[in-house]
Every structure is written in C-alpha cells, then in structure tokens.
Write a protein that holds these residues in place. Structure first.
Motif, mmCIF file in Angstrom:
data_model
loop_
_atom_site.group_PDB
_atom_site.id
_atom_site.type_symbol
_atom_site.label_atom_id
_atom_site.label_comp_id
_atom_site.label_asym_id
_atom_site.label_seq_id
_atom_site.Cartn_x
_atom_site.Cartn_y
_atom_site.Cartn_z
ATOM 1 N N HIS A 1 -6.513 -6.209 1.622
ATOM 2 C CA HIS A 1 -6.900 -6.682 0.291
ATOM 3 C C HIS A 1 -7.954 -7.793 0.344
ATOM 4 O O HIS A 1 -8.081 -8.476 1.345
ATOM 5 C CB HIS A 1 -5.660 -7.180 -0.459
ATOM 6 C CG HIS A 1 -4.736 -6.077 -0.834
ATOM 7 N ND1 HIS A 1 -5.129 -5.014 -1.618
ATOM 8 C CD2 HIS A 1 -3.440 -5.845 -0.512
ATOM 9 C CE1 HIS A 1 -4.111 -4.187 -1.768
ATOM 10 N NE2 HIS A 1 -3.075 -4.659 -1.095
ATOM 11 N N GLU B 1 -5.290 0.089 7.561
ATOM 12 C CA GLU B 1 -3.919 -0.283 7.941
ATOM 13 C C GLU B 1 -3.380 0.443 9.182
ATOM 14 O O GLU B 1 -2.814 -0.179 10.068
ATOM 15 C CB GLU B 1 -2.978 -0.096 6.751
ATOM 16 C CG GLU B 1 -3.249 -1.140 5.674
ATOM 17 C CD GLU B 1 -2.157 -1.283 4.636
ATOM 18 O OE1 GLU B 1 -1.317 -0.374 4.482
ATOM 19 O OE2 GLU B 1 -2.165 -2.316 3.940
ATOM 20 N N ARG C 1 -4.502 11.368 -3.243
ATOM 21 C CA ARG C 1 -4.447 10.649 -1.972
ATOM 22 C C ARG C 1 -3.094 9.947 -1.859
ATOM 23 O O ARG C 1 -2.585 9.410 -2.843
ATOM 24 C CB ARG C 1 -5.556 9.602 -1.932
ATOM 25 C CG ARG C 1 -5.512 8.697 -0.694
ATOM 26 C CD ARG C 1 -4.693 7.421 -0.910
ATOM 27 N NE ARG C 1 -4.640 6.607 0.296
ATOM 28 C CZ ARG C 1 -4.103 5.406 0.359
ATOM 29 N NH1 ARG C 1 -3.556 4.857 -0.719
ATOM 30 N NH2 ARG C 1 -4.084 4.746 1.506
ATOM 31 N N ASN D 1 -0.840 3.944 -7.044
ATOM 32 C CA ASN D 1 -0.707 2.557 -6.596
ATOM 33 C C ASN D 1 -0.148 1.677 -7.713
ATOM 34 O O ASN D 1 0.178 2.185 -8.797
ATOM 35 C CB ASN D 1 -2.058 2.011 -6.095
ATOM 36 C CG ASN D 1 -1.879 1.224 -4.799
ATOM 37 O OD1 ASN D 1 -0.978 0.384 -4.719
ATOM 38 N ND2 ASN D 1 -2.693 1.512 -3.812
ATOM 39 N N GLU E 1 6.211 -4.524 0.993
ATOM 40 C CA GLU E 1 5.154 -4.812 1.957
ATOM 41 C C GLU E 1 5.790 -5.692 3.044
ATOM 42 O O GLU E 1 6.808 -6.333 2.795
ATOM 43 C CB GLU E 1 4.014 -5.564 1.282
ATOM 44 C CG GLU E 1 3.726 -5.046 -0.102
ATOM 45 C CD GLU E 1 2.352 -4.495 -0.319
ATOM 46 O OE1 GLU E 1 2.258 -3.290 -0.535
ATOM 47 O OE2 GLU E 1 1.393 -5.276 -0.273
HETATM 48 C C1 GTR Z 1 -1.407 -1.363 -1.661
HETATM 49 C C2 GTR Z 1 -0.782 -2.104 -0.510
HETATM 50 C C3 GTR Z 1 -1.667 -2.004 0.696
HETATM 51 C C4 GTR Z 1 -2.033 -0.569 0.990
HETATM 52 C C5 GTR Z 1 -2.492 0.177 -0.231
HETATM 53 C C6 GTR Z 1 -2.660 1.668 0.023
HETATM 54 O O1 GTR Z 1 -0.563 -1.440 -2.784
HETATM 55 O O2 GTR Z 1 -0.647 -3.468 -0.835
HETATM 56 O O3 GTR Z 1 -1.018 -2.621 1.776
HETATM 57 O O4 GTR Z 1 -0.930 0.075 1.538
HETATM 58 O O5 GTR Z 1 -1.600 -0.011 -1.319
HETATM 59 O O6 GTR Z 1 -2.352 2.446 -0.866
HETATM 60 O O7 GTR Z 1 -3.106 2.042 1.118
#
Ligand code: GTR
Length: 327
Positions: A35, A73, A170, A210, A237
């Motif tokens: 982020h 990640e 996705r 998300n 997280e």
């Molecule tokens: C967000 C999360 C990230 C990452 C991201 C994703 O909410 O904070 O760590 O995982 O989603 O969708 O890749």
C-alpha cells in the motif's frame, strides 16, 4: 545574506541530526507493504517503528518500503522467508497455499462481522495461526484489520448471485479464492495487486474484489464503477518477520519487537475505521454505483463445496468449530 546563512546552517544541522539519528540505529528492519504511504497498514508499522526506537533508546528502527517498492506480496513473502526482507505486512490470502492454518480465517463468510474476526484473531485461534508461521521460516507478530471484501466490476451492477455467472474476477494468489469464485459461477484469475488496474482497464478481467480503502487507494473505482456489498471475505492482515532476522536479535530485543507489534494493533484499528469512512465517501462522491441490497444467503450456501475441499484435517475442522462457537 545573514538570513540565508542562518537558514543554510539550520538545514545543515537538521540533515546532520537526521543522519545521526539514522546512524544511531544499530539495527534497521526493512519492512514491505504493497500500500501507499499513509495507508493504515503503512502508518501502523511506522508507528511500531517509533515505539521501538523510543523503547530501545534509538537502537532498533524500522524502515517501511511502501507502494510495493520491494515487490508484489507473493514475491515479498518468499523474500521474507529467505531473510532478504526483515518484515512484511501482507494479507493472509497469499499465505493460503503455504500455511494451511491461514486458510481458516480466509474462508468465505467464516466471520459474522469484523468484530467477530477481531475477537477470534485476538484469542487462541489467532495465536495458533501466528505460531504456525514458525514452521515456515517466519515469525508471526500481529494481525491487522482488512475490513470486508466485496466484488466490483466495470460491466454492470450485480444485484444477485446469478449476475456473477460467466464474469471474470481477479483474486489474490490463493487456490481457495479461485474455487470461491468458481463456486459462485464466475471465473477467477489470480494475479498480483499491482496488475489489477490495467487488467480491468484493458478488459482482461471484468473486475476484482476488495475492501473500501483498497478499492479507493488503488484507483480501481475509476475503472470498475459497480461495487456490490456481498462481503464474502473478512480476511485479516498479518505482520510477519523473517525468522533469520528475528534470531539475530537478543531475547530482550525480540520481546520488544513482539510488544511493539502488539501495541501497533489498536493504532491500526483506529486508523482503519477512519479510513474506511473516508474511502467510502470518496468513491461515493466519484459516482460509483454501490449495490447494498443483496441477499447473501445464496452466496453463503454456494460456499459449501469450498469448505468441503479445504477444511479437511482435524486441526482445521476444530479451528472452524471454535470460530463458529465464538460469540
Ligand atoms: C488489500 C490488502 C493487501 C493485498 C490486496 C490484494 O486489501 O490489504 O495486503 O492483499 O488487498 O487484493 O492483493
């Protein structure tokens, strides 16, 4: 002239002070985050760094590399296991294929609310998951909030489970999330977070899923204007440390790191709650169509095969039962 000189001297002094401060850190832990600067997870790890520095009298510091500067990640997780990166703040999702205990809090609709998730993760099940990292060259330090995740897309408002059929979303790089989307009648493409915006824009995928802050800060709302609050996931997280970096610390410093991580949790939660609201306000103002009136029952029912496929061992079954029994 005198004024300029004074300013110049003051500037030099502050630069010297800053580098003296950096130099006084015996150990600087490099921490990764996908982020941007200012996002609650980044701010919380920075706050942890300040606590650590103060408590160690300037010996232990953290430098947060935000905005995926150290990679996406899945890759940074491997780098942390190798000890190339000292600390990492990631979703539990990309750990699902590596550490089976992390699948449990990543199960769709396992938590009734964020409050339920926090209670579980603050309790014995959370501790069990943190402990599981130690078999994978990592040390689990603390859990942070990730709110609830819902689907957004560029094509149409999704008002019921039937609207998902045939669409392409996705997901994070976790086999379980691929199966989750398939169980809903849609198609899943696992891909790194940083590729989602352009993939929606170019039509490679129809959308993603998300929470409010990520939907906002990633700019995904600009290209996927329909957001349906089905809240299928409440994935915590996690903040982890490379075992090799942790082992280099004295027992006293290890305890200090663990404590500072724990103390950063309430900081994170406060920032998170505030950020959820500002992000929601921001995307609403941008004209995103939010679909709130959705019957979650068929979504929950569709998840039965996912539970059957992933909750197989006695350990995981017990964890699921414990979570469901947590009031
Ligand atoms: C967000 C999360 C990230 C990452 C991201 C994703 O909410 O904070 O760590 O995982 O989603 O969708 O890749």
């Amino acid at each position: 002239m005198t004024y300029v000189k004074t300013i110049g001297a003051a500037l030099l002094a502050s630069v010297a002070m800053a580098s003296a401060a950096a130099a006084s850190c015996e150990i600087t832990l490099r921490s990764s985050d996908t982020h941007p600067d200012g996002y609650p997870t980044v701010a919380a790890v920075n706050a942890m760094g300040e606590m650590l520095k103060e408590r160690s009298e300037g010996r232990l510091c953290i430098e947060v590399f935000h905005s995926a500067q150290l990679g996406e990640e899945k890759d940074t997780i491997e780098q942390t296991q190798f000890g190339v990166i000292d600390m990492n703040r990631v979703s539990l999702g990309p750990f699902n294929n590596i550490i089976e205990e992390t699948q449990v809090p990543s199960l769709p609709y396992i938590f009734r609310s964020v409050g339920h998730m926090n209670k579980v993760m603050d309790g014995p099940v959370g501790q069990q998951i943190l402990d599981a990292f130690s078999d994978h060259d990592l040390v689990g330090l603390a859990f942070y909030d990730g709110g609830s995740r819902s689907f957004y897309n560029s094509e149409k408002p999704i008002a019921s489970i039937d609207d998902l059929v045939g669409m392409k979303f996705r997901v994070m790089q976790s086999d379980m999330f691929v199966d989750m989307v398939s169980a809903l009648g849609a198609n899943a493409t696992p891909m790194p977070y940083g590729e989602v915006y352009s993939s929606i824009q170019t039509g490679v995928i129809d959308g993603a899923e998300n929470n409010w802050p990520s939907y906002d800060s990633s700019g995904h709302f600009e290209v996927a204007k329909y957001y349906t609050l089905d809240q299928h996931l409440i994935v915590p997280e996690v903040l982890v440390m490379a075992k090799s970096s942790f082992d280099k610390l004295s027992a006293e410093d290890q305890a200090m790191v663990r404590q500072a991580a724990r103390d950063s949790v309430p900081v994170m939660r406060d920032l998170w709650i505030a950020r959820e609201q500002t992000s929601e306000d921001r995307v609403r103002e941008a004209g995103v169509q939010i679909i709130t009136d959705i019957d979650k029952t068929p979504f929950i029912e569709a998840m039965v095969p996912v539970y059957e496929k992933y909750v197989t061992s006695a350990v995981l079954k017990e964890m699921v039962a414990d979570i469901q029994a947590t009031k």
